[in-house]
Motif scaffolding. Structure first.
Motif, PDB file in Angstrom:
ATOM      1  N   LYS A  93       1.111   1.192  -5.086  1.00  0.00           N
ATOM      2  CA  LYS A  93       1.303   0.211  -6.139  1.00  0.00           C
ATOM      3  C   LYS A  93       0.111  -0.994  -6.048  1.00  0.00           C
ATOM      4  O   LYS A  93      -0.246  -1.806  -6.940  1.00  0.00           O
ATOM      5  CB  LYS A  93       2.542  -0.520  -6.278  1.00  0.00           C
ATOM      6  CG  LYS A  93       2.990  -1.177  -5.187  1.00  0.00           C
ATOM      7  CD  LYS A  93       4.419  -2.008  -5.331  1.00  0.00           C
ATOM      8  CE  LYS A  93       4.932  -2.613  -4.199  1.00  0.00           C
ATOM      9  NZ  LYS A  93       6.328  -2.872  -4.364  1.00  0.00           N
ATOM     10  N   TRP A  94      -0.438  -1.000  -4.812  1.00  0.00           N
ATOM     11  CA  TRP A  94      -1.579  -1.948  -4.862  1.00  0.00           C
ATOM     12  C   TRP A  94      -2.755  -0.961  -4.312  1.00  0.00           C
ATOM     13  O   TRP A  94      -2.765  -0.209  -3.498  1.00  0.00           O
ATOM     14  CB  TRP A  94      -1.304  -2.982  -3.651  1.00  0.00           C
ATOM     15  CG  TRP A  94      -0.500  -4.176  -4.096  1.00  0.00           C
ATOM     16  CD1 TRP A  94       0.843  -4.376  -4.044  1.00  0.00           C
ATOM     17  CD2 TRP A  94      -0.844  -5.299  -4.974  1.00  0.00           C
ATOM     18  NE1 TRP A  94       1.442  -5.500  -4.617  1.00  0.00           N
ATOM     19  CE2 TRP A  94       0.059  -6.026  -5.240  1.00  0.00           C
ATOM     20  CE3 TRP A  94      -1.929  -5.662  -5.377  1.00  0.00           C
ATOM     21  CZ2 TRP A  94       0.060  -7.272  -5.781  1.00  0.00           C
ATOM     22  CZ3 TRP A  94      -2.252  -6.813  -6.354  1.00  0.00           C
ATOM     23  CH2 TRP A  94      -0.976  -7.561  -6.659  1.00  0.00           C
ATOM     24  N   ASP A 122      -3.052 -10.651 -10.382  1.00  0.00           N
ATOM     25  CA  ASP A 122      -2.987  -9.354 -10.397  1.00  0.00           C
ATOM     26  C   ASP A 122      -4.108  -8.482  -9.689  1.00  0.00           C
ATOM     27  O   ASP A 122      -4.115  -7.404  -9.481  1.00  0.00           O
ATOM     28  CB  ASP A 122      -2.992  -8.702 -12.176  1.00  0.00           C
ATOM     29  CG  ASP A 122      -1.845  -9.253 -12.862  1.00  0.00           C
ATOM     30  OD1 ASP A 122      -0.596  -9.076 -12.270  1.00  0.00           O
ATOM     31  OD2 ASP A 122      -2.019 -10.056 -13.573  1.00  0.00           O
ATOM     32  N   ARG A 167      -3.446  -4.553  -8.545  1.00  0.00           N
ATOM     33  CA  ARG A 167      -2.351  -3.756  -8.698  1.00  0.00           C
ATOM     34  C   ARG A 167      -2.484  -2.393  -9.334  1.00  0.00           C
ATOM     35  O   ARG A 167      -3.405  -2.381 -10.344  1.00  0.00           O
ATOM     36  CB  ARG A 167      -1.136  -4.467  -9.819  1.00  0.00           C
ATOM     37  CG  ARG A 167      -0.854  -5.697  -9.525  1.00  0.00           C
ATOM     38  CD  ARG A 167       0.196  -6.481 -10.135  1.00  0.00           C
ATOM     39  NE  ARG A 167       0.458  -7.740 -10.076  1.00  0.00           N
ATOM     40  CZ  ARG A 167       1.437  -8.252  -9.145  1.00  0.00           C
ATOM     41  NH1 ARG A 167       2.307  -7.134  -8.875  1.00  0.00           N
ATOM     42  NH2 ARG A 167       1.633  -9.569  -9.091  1.00  0.00           N
ATOM     43  N   LYS A 168      -1.935  -1.291  -9.039  1.00  0.00           N
ATOM     44  CA  LYS A 168      -2.012  -0.219  -9.875  1.00  0.00           C
ATOM     45  C   LYS A 168      -1.857  -0.159 -11.132  1.00  0.00           C
ATOM     46  O   LYS A 168      -2.461   0.682 -12.051  1.00  0.00           O
ATOM     47  CB  LYS A 168      -1.261   1.117  -8.970  1.00  0.00           C
ATOM     48  CG  LYS A 168      -1.556   2.407  -9.445  1.00  0.00           C
ATOM     49  CD  LYS A 168      -0.698   3.390  -8.788  1.00  0.00           C
ATOM     50  CE  LYS A 168      -1.094   4.667  -9.157  1.00  0.00           C
ATOM     51  NZ  LYS A 168      -0.887   5.212 -10.431  1.00  0.00           N
ATOM     52  N   LYS A 169      -0.828  -1.228 -11.537  1.00  0.00           N
ATOM     53  CA  LYS A 169      -0.427  -1.399 -12.977  1.00  0.00           C
ATOM     54  C   LYS A 169      -1.560  -1.585 -13.631  1.00  0.00           C
ATOM     55  O   LYS A 169      -1.913  -1.322 -15.010  1.00  0.00           O
ATOM     56  CB  LYS A 169       0.462  -2.628 -12.884  1.00  0.00           C
ATOM     57  CG  LYS A 169       1.018  -2.747 -14.196  1.00  0.00           C
ATOM     58  CD  LYS A 169       2.038  -4.090 -14.048  1.00  0.00           C
ATOM     59  CE  LYS A 169       2.389  -4.330 -15.536  1.00  0.00           C
ATOM     60  NZ  LYS A 169       3.523  -5.476 -15.515  1.00  0.00           N
ATOM     61  N   ASP A 172      -3.290   1.453 -14.683  1.00  0.00           N
ATOM     62  CA  ASP A 172      -2.577   2.403 -15.536  1.00  0.00           C
ATOM     63  C   ASP A 172      -2.730   1.768 -17.054  1.00  0.00           C
ATOM     64  O   ASP A 172      -2.452   2.518 -17.841  1.00  0.00           O
ATOM     65  CB  ASP A 172      -1.361   2.550 -14.873  1.00  0.00           C
ATOM     66  CG  ASP A 172      -1.093   3.221 -13.652  1.00  0.00           C
ATOM     67  OD1 ASP A 172      -2.106   4.150 -13.197  1.00  0.00           O
ATOM     68  OD2 ASP A 172      -0.046   3.131 -12.918  1.00  0.00           O
ATOM     69  N   GLU A 173      -2.866   0.538 -17.057  1.00  0.00           N
ATOM     70  CA  GLU A 173      -2.742  -0.119 -18.520  1.00  0.00           C
ATOM     71  C   GLU A 173      -3.978  -0.475 -19.203  1.00  0.00           C
ATOM     72  O   GLU A 173      -3.995  -0.627 -20.600  1.00  0.00           O
ATOM     73  CB  GLU A 173      -1.824  -1.471 -18.244  1.00  0.00           C
ATOM     74  CG  GLU A 173      -0.403  -0.922 -17.648  1.00  0.00           C
ATOM     75  CD  GLU A 173       0.479  -2.196 -17.902  1.00  0.00           C
ATOM     76  OE1 GLU A 173       0.408  -3.276 -18.416  1.00  0.00           O
ATOM     77  OE2 GLU A 173       1.779  -2.052 -17.635  1.00  0.00           O
ATOM     78  N   SER A 193      -9.661  -5.702 -17.664  1.00  0.00           N
ATOM     79  CA  SER A 193      -8.322  -6.352 -17.165  1.00  0.00           C
ATOM     80  C   SER A 193      -8.360  -7.828 -17.658  1.00  0.00           C
ATOM     81  O   SER A 193      -7.164  -8.147 -18.010  1.00  0.00           O
ATOM     82  CB  SER A 193      -8.670  -6.419 -15.678  1.00  0.00           C
ATOM     83  OG  SER A 193      -8.880  -5.240 -15.079  1.00  0.00           O
ATOM     84  N   PHE A 198      -4.503  -9.759 -17.699  1.00  0.00           N
ATOM     85  CA  PHE A 198      -4.306  -9.868 -16.276  1.00  0.00           C
ATOM     86  C   PHE A 198      -4.852 -10.957 -15.658  1.00  0.00           C
ATOM     87  O   PHE A 198      -6.100 -11.292 -15.892  1.00  0.00           O
ATOM     88  CB  PHE A 198      -4.753  -8.388 -15.516  1.00  0.00           C
ATOM     89  CG  PHE A 198      -3.657  -7.308 -15.860  1.00  0.00           C
ATOM     90  CD1 PHE A 198      -2.342  -7.382 -15.386  1.00  0.00           C
ATOM     91  CD2 PHE A 198      -4.336  -6.254 -16.666  1.00  0.00           C
ATOM     92  CE1 PHE A 198      -1.718  -6.101 -15.844  1.00  0.00           C
ATOM     93  CE2 PHE A 198      -3.423  -5.316 -17.213  1.00  0.00           C
ATOM     94  CZ  PHE A 198      -2.097  -5.008 -16.715  1.00  0.00           C
TER      95      PHE A 198
END
Length: 241
Positions: A93-94, A122, A167-169, A172-173, A193, A198
């Motif tokens: 996740k990081w 983030d 963040r992996k988020k 992904d987003e 980003s 973020f």
């Protein structure tokens, strides 16, 4: 047993013709990861190297089979392609990345983690405290940063510093990254980003003179590719939308 600084961390190293730097860079990072992360992985992205980088990378994987993975590009795709492979293949996740040329001290990742915990950012991106490159490259970077600010409203101290935590988020987003050969990939990543809302914070990092090998970021074809990517994204985000 002392509490680790971070629960999960993927770290990747883009590598092109770094046979004299790769092992030291990666194993030094592994020694740090053992102390700071509960779960961790290392991804080496061999971007079509013509020297023994691939062979050395395979040997590192053999030494750490449960923690190190190798991605090989054949042929070379460029810095953007290498970064995308690392980002999109990371599992935790990081995610952090830094260059495999030995010009950063990976133990300074603790600065990024502390800054993130303080600010809830983030993305935490590095800026050079004293960049060890020719003066013309520093000037070129500042001109590039100004262009990105004028076109996209993004201002950071060092947009191209090759040491980042996020963040992996985020990966992904945001819209999928497109830059491939040129240096625009980190700018594109930060622009998208920021546009997605973020939070970005910065932290100073040490930078050391390259001991072996040669950088390729100042090649004319690489610069031209970066400028092309810059204009394409500006048109897509600011004109075509």
């Amino acid at each position: 047993m002392p509490k680790k600084l971070i629960s999960e961390l993927s770290v990747f190293f883009p590598a092109y013709n770094e046979e004299k730097n790769l092992r030291k860079t990666v194993t030094s990072a592994i020694d740090v990861l053992k102390d700071i992360a509960d779960q961790w992985e290392v991804i080496i992205v061999n971007d079509g190297s013509k020297d023994k980088t691939g062979e050395i990378a395979k040997n590192i994987v053999k030494d750490y089979p449960n923690h190190v993975r190798l991605i090989t590009h054949d042929p070379n795709r460029g810095y953007g392609g290498a970064l995308k492979s690392g980002m999109y293949k990371a599992e935790y996740k990081w995610i952090a990345f830094t260059d495999s040329d030995g010009q950063f001290d990976f133990s300074e990742i603790d600065r990024f983690i502390v800054k993130q915990k303080e600010t809830k950012a983030d993305l935490v991106i590095g800026y050079y405290l004293d960049r060890k490159v020719p003066f013309f490259r520093i000037i070129g970077s500042k001109v590039w940063e100004m262009a990105v600010f004028i076109l996209f409203g993004l201002w950071v101290k060092d947009i191209d510093c090759g040491f980042k935590l996020f963040r992996k988020k985020v990966v992904d987003e945001i819209p999928r990254l497109e830059a491939e050969r040129g240096p625009f990939i980190t700018s594109e990543f930060l622009i998208k980003s920021k546009d997605a809302g973020f939070k970005i914070e910065e932290v100073g990092v040490s930078h050391f003179a390259r001991e072996h090998g040669a950088a390729t970021g100042a090649n004319l074809d690489v610069i031209a590719s970066g400028l092309t990517d810059l204009v394409k994204l500006w048109y897509k985000l600011k004109i075509k939308k």
